[in-house]
Design a protein around this motif. Structure first.
Motif, PDB file in Angstrom:
ATOM      1  N   TRP A 145       0.820  -1.213   0.000  1.00 18.88           N
ATOM      2  CA  TRP A 145       0.000   0.000   0.000  1.00 18.88           C
ATOM      3  C   TRP A 145       0.857   1.268   0.000  1.00 18.88           C
ATOM      4  O   TRP A 145       2.014   1.250   0.416  1.00 18.88           O
ATOM      5  N   VAL A 146       0.210   2.375  -0.404  1.00 14.62           N
ATOM      6  CA  VAL A 146       0.724   3.717  -0.179  1.00 14.62           C
ATOM      7  C   VAL A 146      -0.322   4.428   0.677  1.00 14.62           C
ATOM      8  O   VAL A 146      -1.485   4.547   0.280  1.00 14.62           O
ATOM      9  N   LEU A 147       0.089   4.852   1.882  1.00 15.10           N
ATOM     10  CA  LEU A 147      -0.855   5.424   2.843  1.00 15.10           C
ATOM     11  C   LEU A 147      -0.245   6.624   3.555  1.00 15.10           C
ATOM     12  O   LEU A 147       0.971   6.835   3.524  1.00 15.10           O
ATOM     13  N   GLN A 148      -1.128   7.373   4.213  1.00 16.85           N
ATOM     14  CA  GLN A 148      -0.663   8.445   5.085  1.00 16.85           C
ATOM     15  C   GLN A 148       0.029   7.847   6.314  1.00 16.85           C
ATOM     16  O   GLN A 148      -0.167   6.675   6.640  1.00 16.85           O
ATOM     17  N   PRO A 149       0.807   8.648   7.039  1.00 10.07           N
ATOM     18  CA  PRO A 149       1.469   8.141   8.249  1.00 10.07           C
ATOM     19  C   PRO A 149       0.454   7.733   9.314  1.00 10.07           C
ATOM     20  O   PRO A 149      -0.679   8.237   9.341  1.00 10.07           O
ATOM     21  N   ALA A 150       0.842   6.828  10.190  1.00  8.87           N
ATOM     22  CA  ALA A 150       0.000   6.453  11.329  1.00  8.87           C
ATOM     23  C   ALA A 150      -0.313   7.707  12.138  1.00  8.87           C
ATOM     24  O   ALA A 150       0.537   8.567  12.338  1.00  8.87           O
ATOM     25  N   GLY A 151      -1.556   7.797  12.604  1.00  8.77           N
ATOM     26  CA  GLY A 151      -2.004   8.997  13.320  1.00  8.77           C
ATOM     27  C   GLY A 151      -2.948   9.826  12.484  1.00  8.77           C
ATOM     28  O   GLY A 151      -3.793  10.549  13.027  1.00  8.77           O
ATOM     29  N   ALA A 152      -2.843   9.730  11.170  1.00 11.08           N
ATOM     30  CA  ALA A 152      -3.811  10.399  10.297  1.00 11.08           C
ATOM     31  C   ALA A 152      -5.150   9.679  10.441  1.00 11.08           C
ATOM     32  O   ALA A 152      -5.191   8.442  10.487  1.00 11.08           O
ATOM     33  N   PRO A 153      -6.270  10.404  10.531  1.00 12.67           N
ATOM     34  CA  PRO A 153      -7.561   9.764  10.809  1.00 12.67           C
ATOM     35  C   PRO A 153      -7.926   8.638   9.846  1.00 12.67           C
ATOM     36  O   PRO A 153      -8.390   7.576  10.273  1.00 12.67           O
ATOM     37  N   THR A 154      -7.704   8.848   8.538  1.00 12.62           N
ATOM     38  CA  THR A 154      -8.086   7.796   7.592  1.00 12.62           C
ATOM     39  C   THR A 154      -7.183   6.573   7.725  1.00 12.62           C
ATOM     40  O   THR A 154      -7.653   5.436   7.618  1.00 12.62           O
ATOM     41  N   ARG A 155      -5.906   6.796   7.972  1.00  9.86           N
ATOM     42  CA  ARG A 155      -4.980   5.663   8.148  1.00  9.86           C
ATOM     43  C   ARG A 155      -5.363   4.867   9.393  1.00  9.86           C
ATOM     44  O   ARG A 155      -5.407   3.619   9.371  1.00  9.86           O
ATOM     45  N   ASP A 156      -5.652   5.549  10.493  1.00 14.47           N
ATOM     46  CA  ASP A 156      -6.025   4.844  11.721  1.00 14.47           C
ATOM     47  C   ASP A 156      -7.315   4.057  11.538  1.00 14.47           C
ATOM     48  O   ASP A 156      -7.453   2.930  12.034  1.00 14.47           O
ATOM     49  N   TRP A 157      -8.276   4.651  10.828  1.00 18.36           N
ATOM     50  CA  TRP A 157      -9.557   3.956  10.603  1.00 18.36           C
ATOM     51  C   TRP A 157      -9.318   2.678   9.823  1.00 18.36           C
ATOM     52  O   TRP A 157      -9.886   1.622  10.142  1.00 18.36           O
ATOM     53  N   LEU A 158      -8.499   2.744   8.779  1.00 21.21           N
ATOM     54  CA  LEU A 158      -8.226   1.558   7.966  1.00 21.21           C
ATOM     55  C   LEU A 158      -7.490   0.497   8.773  1.00 21.21           C
ATOM     56  O   LEU A 158      -7.844  -0.691   8.724  1.00 21.21           O
ATOM     57  N   ASP A 159      -6.476   0.912   9.523  1.00 20.23           N
ATOM     58  CA  ASP A 159      -5.744  -0.042  10.363  1.00 20.23           C
ATOM     59  C   ASP A 159      -6.683  -0.763  11.325  1.00 20.23           C
ATOM     60  O   ASP A 159      -6.601  -1.982  11.517  1.00 20.23           O
ATOM     61  N   HIS A 160      -7.590   0.004  11.937  1.00 20.19           N
ATOM     62  CA  HIS A 160      -8.509  -0.588  12.914  1.00 20.19           C
ATOM     63  C   HIS A 160      -9.515  -1.533  12.251  1.00 20.19           C
ATOM     64  O   HIS A 160     -10.004  -2.475  12.891  1.00 20.19           O
ATOM     65  N   SER A 161      -9.830  -1.286  10.974  1.00 19.59           N
ATOM     66  CA  SER A 161     -10.718  -2.212  10.250  1.00 19.59           C
ATOM     67  C   SER A 161     -10.083  -3.594  10.153  1.00 19.59           C
ATOM     68  O   SER A 161     -10.751  -4.618  10.344  1.00 19.59           O
ATOM     69  N   PHE A 162      -8.780  -3.641   9.874  1.00 18.84           N
ATOM     70  CA  PHE A 162      -8.075  -4.927   9.831  1.00 18.84           C
ATOM     71  C   PHE A 162      -7.975  -5.523  11.237  1.00 18.84           C
ATOM     72  O   PHE A 162      -8.124  -6.738  11.419  1.00 18.84           O
ATOM     73  N   ASP A 163      -7.720  -4.656  12.244  1.00 17.45           N
ATOM     74  CA  ASP A 163      -7.625  -5.121  13.628  1.00 17.45           C
ATOM     75  C   ASP A 163      -8.907  -5.828  14.061  1.00 17.45           C
ATOM     76  O   ASP A 163      -8.870  -6.883  14.712  1.00 17.45           O
ATOM     77  N   ARG A 164     -10.056  -5.213  13.726  1.00 17.08           N
ATOM     78  CA  ARG A 164     -11.346  -5.757  14.167  1.00 17.08           C
ATOM     79  C   ARG A 164     -11.601  -7.152  13.613  1.00 17.08           C
ATOM     80  O   ARG A 164     -12.341  -7.937  14.212  1.00 17.08           O
ATOM     81  N   SER A 185       1.166  13.747   1.937  1.00 15.21           N
ATOM     82  CA  SER A 185       0.493  14.552   0.919  1.00 15.21           C
ATOM     83  C   SER A 185      -0.683  13.781   0.333  1.00 15.21           C
ATOM     84  O   SER A 185      -0.504  12.842  -0.443  1.00 15.21           O
ATOM     85  N   LEU A 186      -1.898  14.202   0.697  1.00 19.29           N
ATOM     86  CA  LEU A 186      -3.080  13.540   0.152  1.00 19.29           C
ATOM     87  C   LEU A 186      -3.203  13.758  -1.348  1.00 19.29           C
ATOM     88  O   LEU A 186      -3.666  12.884  -2.080  1.00 19.29           O
ATOM     89  N   GLN A 187      -2.779  14.935  -1.808  1.00 20.85           N
ATOM     90  CA  GLN A 187      -2.894  15.240  -3.236  1.00 20.85           C
ATOM     91  C   GLN A 187      -2.050  14.304  -4.087  1.00 20.85           C
ATOM     92  O   GLN A 187      -2.359  14.055  -5.250  1.00 20.85           O
ATOM     93  N   MET A 188      -0.970  13.774  -3.502  1.00 20.48           N
ATOM     94  CA  MET A 188      -0.056  12.932  -4.265  1.00 20.48           C
ATOM     95  C   MET A 188      -0.524  11.479  -4.349  1.00 20.48           C
ATOM     96  O   MET A 188      -0.099  10.724  -5.233  1.00 20.48           O
ATOM     97  N   LEU A 189      -1.429  11.066  -3.473  1.00 23.95           N
ATOM     98  CA  LEU A 189      -1.802   9.653  -3.415  1.00 23.95           C
ATOM     99  C   LEU A 189      -2.406   9.113  -4.709  1.00 23.95           C
ATOM    100  O   LEU A 189      -2.002   8.037  -5.168  1.00 23.95           O
ATOM    101  N   PRO A 190      -3.382   9.795  -5.331  1.00 27.27           N
ATOM    102  CA  PRO A 190      -3.954   9.223  -6.559  1.00 27.27           C
ATOM    103  C   PRO A 190      -2.909   8.952  -7.643  1.00 27.27           C
ATOM    104  O   PRO A 190      -2.929   7.893  -8.282  1.00 27.27           O
ATOM    105  N   ALA A 191      -2.007   9.904  -7.846  1.00 25.15           N
ATOM    106  CA  ALA A 191      -0.971   9.712  -8.868  1.00 25.15           C
ATOM    107  C   ALA A 191      -0.034   8.575  -8.489  1.00 25.15           C
ATOM    108  O   ALA A 191       0.399   7.798  -9.351  1.00 25.15           O
ATOM    109  N   LEU A 192       0.275   8.442  -7.211  1.00 18.19           N
ATOM    110  CA  LEU A 192       1.135   7.356  -6.765  1.00 18.19           C
ATOM    111  C   LEU A 192       0.488   5.998  -7.006  1.00 18.19           C
ATOM    112  O   LEU A 192       1.147   5.038  -7.408  1.00 18.19           O
ATOM    113  N   ILE A 193      -0.819   5.922  -6.773  1.00 16.72           N
ATOM    114  CA  ILE A 193      -1.527   4.660  -7.006  1.00 16.72           C
ATOM    115  C   ILE A 193      -1.415   4.270  -8.474  1.00 16.72           C
ATOM    116  O   ILE A 193      -1.130   3.116  -8.830  1.00 16.72           O
ATOM    117  N   ALA A 194      -1.665   5.250  -9.341  1.00 21.60           N
ATOM    118  CA  ALA A 194      -1.662   4.971 -10.770  1.00 21.60           C
ATOM    119  C   ALA A 194      -0.276   4.560 -11.267  1.00 21.60           C
ATOM    120  O   ALA A 194      -0.151   3.689 -12.135  1.00 21.60           O
TER     121      ALA A 194
END
Length: 290
Positions: free
Chosen positions: A190-209, A223-232
């Protein structure tokens, strides 16, 4: 109490050091010490106590800090409101914006505002809401367009739109070849925001559950703006607003990995201090965003 003494007090309280405050304020240490003595005499109690090599607020000092900030806000608001009388939609609006709102909400609203009020100037700060809230508390921003968070005394929030954050990947990614499951997503990088960012924590906790290992992060980006281009470009999975995948501005090379367990629903809101003065242009901007 002198407003200048209160301003000095605020800086000393922030830095917890008279010497550092003197450097920032370009004043002598005796001048700042004199200001503190005058405030302590008016309060009838000490405002600071020793803490190692620095100082910290006493309980009375914490009360004084709250009122010092409120008095500064009131003085600034009074000055801005009086200067706005008769000026209509003009002046400066200081706005904090989270990246998703900066990309998908602000441009159209700002365009309409500037057509209605060509003399308005906007000062924008783009950051995550956790970085913007301290600026709003300090009176450095008039409002924040950000993600909804727990209600906080002294602030008012108004919902604007709902936003969904979803897993996305290149349309050619092998994840689309088989059956999608949370366990299957854990097999990819994956390419994700650092731990502590709300969306990253939510996703991590989804796997935890579900008792699954958290996503393996190969690229971490604030950089959220950079994520779409990085995915592609990289073929990695990521977790981004569905807005990147919809509408005329969407990246056609990306697809959503549809899965209920990895769909985070949130609201974008506009937040401002409850008792603060809002310039007419700021009020109009809120209306255009709604």
């Amino acid at each position: 109490m002198d407003l200048r003494d209160l301003r000095y007090f605020e800086t000393i309280a922030e830095l917890e050091h008279v010497g550092q405050a003197a450097e920032r304020l370009h004043r002598t240490q005796p001048a700042l010490t004199g200001a503190i003595r005058r405030l302590e005499k008016a309060a009838g109690a000490p405002l600071f106590e020793r803490a190692g090599r620095g100082i910290r607020l006493t309980p009375a000092g914490k009360v004084m800090l709250r009122w010092a900030r409120q008095l500064r806000f009131d003085a600034q608001d009074a000055q801005r409101e009086m200067s706005d009388i008769g000026r209509g939609l003009s002046g400066e609006v200081r706005v904090g914006v989270v990246p998703t709102a900066a990309q998908f909400l602000m441009p159209k609203a700002v365009s309409r505002l500037l057509k209605e009020a060509p003399e308005v100037t906007l000062k924008t700060t783009v950051a995550l809401v956790d970085a913007l809230m301290p600026m709003l508390r300090a009176g450095e921003l008039d409002l924040i367009v950000g993600t909804e968070r727990r209600a906080e005394a002294g602030f008012v929030s108004q919902r604007l739109v709902e936003d969904a954050v979803v897993v996305a990947a290149s349309a050619k990614h092998p994840v689309f070849a088989g059956k999608t499951s949370l366990k299957a997503l854990g097999e990819y990088r994956w390419v994700l925001q650092p731990a502590g960012a709300p969306t990253r924590d939510w996703l991590d906790h989804s796997f935890d559950r579900h008792g699954l290992p958290r996503p393996v992060v190969q690229v971490e980006s604030s950089s959220l703006q950079m994520l779409p281009a990085l995915i592609a470009e990289t073929g990695l999975l990521s977790f981004i607003s569905r807005r990147h995948l919809e509408g005329p501005g969407r990246l056609r090379s990306l697809r959503e990995v549809v899965l209920k367990d990895t769909t985070m629903r949130r609201h974008l809101v506009v937040t401002h201090r409850a008792q603060a003065y809002l310039p007419p242009a700021a009020t109009r901007l809120i209306a255009l965003l709604s």
